[in-house]
Each structure stands twice: as C-alpha cells, then as structure tokens.
Design a protein around this motif. Structure first.
Motif, PDB file in Angstrom:
ATOM      1  N   MET A  65      25.271  41.719  41.206  1.00 14.11           N
ATOM      2  CA  MET A  65      25.741  40.835  42.240  1.00 14.11           C
ATOM      3  C   MET A  65      27.260  40.946  42.345  1.00 14.11           C
ATOM      4  N   LYS A  66      27.719  41.136  43.555  1.00 15.35           N
ATOM      5  CA  LYS A  66      29.152  41.241  43.804  1.00 15.35           C
ATOM      6  C   LYS A  66      29.750  39.838  43.900  1.00 15.35           C
ATOM      7  N   VAL A  67      30.855  39.640  43.223  1.00 15.62           N
ATOM      8  CA  VAL A  67      31.511  38.341  43.229  1.00 15.62           C
ATOM      9  C   VAL A  67      32.232  38.161  44.560  1.00 15.62           C
ATOM     10  N   ASP A  68      31.979  37.026  45.201  1.00 19.29           N
ATOM     11  CA  ASP A  68      32.574  36.717  46.497  1.00 19.29           C
ATOM     12  C   ASP A  68      34.092  36.577  46.365  1.00 19.29           C
ATOM     13  N   LYS A  69      34.798  36.973  47.421  1.00 18.16           N
ATOM     14  CA  LYS A  69      36.265  36.886  47.422  1.00 18.16           C
ATOM     15  C   LYS A  69      36.747  35.452  47.262  1.00 18.16           C
ATOM     16  N   ALA A  70      36.020  34.513  47.848  1.00 22.17           N
ATOM     17  CA  ALA A  70      36.424  33.106  47.740  1.00 22.17           C
ATOM     18  C   ALA A  70      36.362  32.628  46.288  1.00 22.17           C
ATOM     19  N   LEU A 121      36.712  34.520  43.603  1.00 24.14           N
ATOM     20  CA  LEU A 121      37.835  35.155  42.900  1.00 24.14           C
ATOM     21  C   LEU A 121      39.167  34.499  43.264  1.00 24.14           C
ATOM     22  N   ARG A 122      39.347  34.186  44.545  1.00 21.17           N
ATOM     23  CA  ARG A 122      40.595  33.570  45.007  1.00 21.17           C
ATOM     24  C   ARG A 122      40.783  32.198  44.357  1.00 21.17           C
ATOM     25  N   GLU A 123      39.754  31.372  44.402  1.00 21.09           N
ATOM     26  CA  GLU A 123      39.879  30.033  43.833  1.00 21.09           C
ATOM     27  C   GLU A 123      40.021  30.078  42.312  1.00 21.09           C
ATOM     28  N   THR A 124      39.355  31.021  41.675  1.00 21.04           N
ATOM     29  CA  THR A 124      39.503  31.178  40.229  1.00 21.04           C
ATOM     30  C   THR A 124      40.933  31.584  39.878  1.00 21.04           C
ATOM     31  N   SER A 125      41.526  32.451  40.687  1.00 29.16           N
ATOM     32  CA  SER A 125      42.922  32.838  40.431  1.00 29.16           C
ATOM     33  C   SER A 125      43.864  31.655  40.634  1.00 29.16           C
ATOM     34  N   HIS A 126      43.568  30.788  41.603  1.00 26.12           N
ATOM     35  CA  HIS A 126      44.386  29.584  41.796  1.00 26.12           C
ATOM     36  C   HIS A 126      44.286  28.666  40.583  1.00 26.12           C
ATOM     37  N   ASN A 128      34.481  28.412  32.706  1.00 26.41           N
ATOM     38  CA  ASN A 128      33.607  27.359  33.208  1.00 26.41           C
ATOM     39  C   ASN A 128      33.689  27.286  34.737  1.00 26.41           C
ATOM     40  N   PHE A 129      34.899  27.298  35.274  1.00 30.93           N
ATOM     41  CA  PHE A 129      35.078  27.232  36.727  1.00 30.93           C
ATOM     42  C   PHE A 129      34.492  28.469  37.408  1.00 30.93           C
ATOM     43  N   PHE A 130      34.733  29.633  36.836  1.00 31.87           N
ATOM     44  CA  PHE A 130      34.216  30.883  37.403  1.00 31.87           C
ATOM     45  C   PHE A 130      32.686  30.886  37.407  1.00 31.87           C
ATOM     46  N   LEU A 131      32.081  30.446  36.311  1.00 30.70           N
ATOM     47  CA  LEU A 131      30.616  30.401  36.239  1.00 30.70           C
ATOM     48  C   LEU A 131      30.037  29.403  37.240  1.00 30.70           C
ATOM     49  N   LEU A 132      30.741  28.306  37.472  1.00 23.61           N
ATOM     50  CA  LEU A 132      30.314  27.358  38.507  1.00 23.61           C
ATOM     51  C   LEU A 132      30.329  28.035  39.871  1.00 23.61           C
ATOM     52  N   GLY A 133      31.411  28.763  40.168  1.00 26.04           N
ATOM     53  CA  GLY A 133      31.493  29.488  41.432  1.00 26.04           C
ATOM     54  C   GLY A 133      30.389  30.519  41.581  1.00 26.04           C
ATOM     55  N   LEU A 134      30.105  31.243  40.511  1.00 27.01           N
ATOM     56  CA  LEU A 134      29.019  32.230  40.554  1.00 27.01           C
ATOM     57  C   LEU A 134      27.665  31.574  40.784  1.00 27.01           C
TER      58      LEU A 134
END
Length: 157
Positions: free
Chosen positions: A1-6, A8-13, A53-59
């Motif tokens: 599964m490809k990680v959505d840009k949104a 990745l963007r929010e995780t970087s923020h 934790n935040f990244f896994l929530l986004g995924l």
C-alpha cells in the motif's frame, strides 16, 4: 500500500512540532538545572514513538478509506495496538534508568496541541489548497468511504 501524500505531509508537520517541543523541554530542564543525557534520550524515545503512533493512525484511516474495510473494527484494533505500544514505551521509560520519565511522556501528550497550533498558524493552508482540487477528483472521495468515518466516535481514532 502506497502511503498517501496527506499522511506524509501531516506526519512531517507533527515531526517538526515534536522537535520544537523537545528543544523547549530540554531548555526547561537546563534552566531548572536538571538537564542530563537521560532527558535527551527520553525525549527521543517519546518523540519517535509519538510520531509512529500518529503515522499509524494516518495509515489506518487511509486503509479504511481506500480498501473499504469495516471502519469500527479496523480503527478499534489499531487504537488498541497503538495504546499497547505507547504503554510499553512508557514502561520502558519508567524502568530503564537511561530515560527520564517525564521526557518520555511529554511527547505523547503534545500531538494534539501541535495540531491545534499548526492549524491556528495556518501552516498547511497553501498545501491544502493545491491538493484540494486533486482531492475532489480522487478515488477516496468517489468511493464515499469518508462518510462512514464520520460515524466513529472521536475517542476511537
């Protein structure tokens, strides 16, 4: 599964916000004459796992929207596993003397305030406007799976 840009963007923020929080926390410990290597190690441990934790929530949200899985079951399982992960990290921070307990815990508590501050500052407004046009044409919106996520309680996310 490809990680959505949104995601990745929010995780970087969030990552940038956590770095700022860690720096402020280290300065506070320094000013209180309590700064040592355990503060830095604790801040790193807490921040890495808070970010994970935040990244896994986004995924999880991305997966539910794209794959059409049962939202409540998938989100609850993710929530449970993420909470167990955070509990394990905090237990490590408490029992291993190389970590300062407070420095481990603080990053876990800062994700929501970071989101609120970044929203208030309009950090991603320009990026959101550029992606809004693409978002309206995306498969996620066309699948109408987003509406099912509105039915979930906020605490389940």
């Amino acid at each position: 599964m490809k990680v959505d840009k949104a995601v990745l963007r929010e995780t970087s923020h969030i990552a940038l916000g956590l770095v700022a929080v860690d720096v402020l926390m280290c300065v506070a410990f320094f000013l209180l004459h309590r700064f040592d290597y355990t503060v830095v190690l604790g801040a790193l441990l807490g921040s890495v796992f808070s970010l994970l934790n935040f990244f896994l929530l986004g995924l999880t949200i991305q997966k539910v929207i794209q794959k059409g899985e049962e939202p409540k079951k998938s989100v609850r399982l993710s929530y449970t596993l993420r909470m167990l992960m955070m509990m394990a990290v905090i237990v490590l921070g408490v029992f291993l003397p190389c970590f300062h307990v407070l420095a481990v815990i603080v990053p876990f508590l800062m994700t929501q305030p970071i989101i609120l501050v970044m929203r208030a500052l309009g950090v991603s407004k320009a990026e959101e406007k550029r992606e809004e046009a693409a978002w309206k044409d995306s498969d996620l919106v066309k699948s109408n799976r987003i509406c099912e996520l509105d039915d979930l309680d906020e605490g389940e996310l």
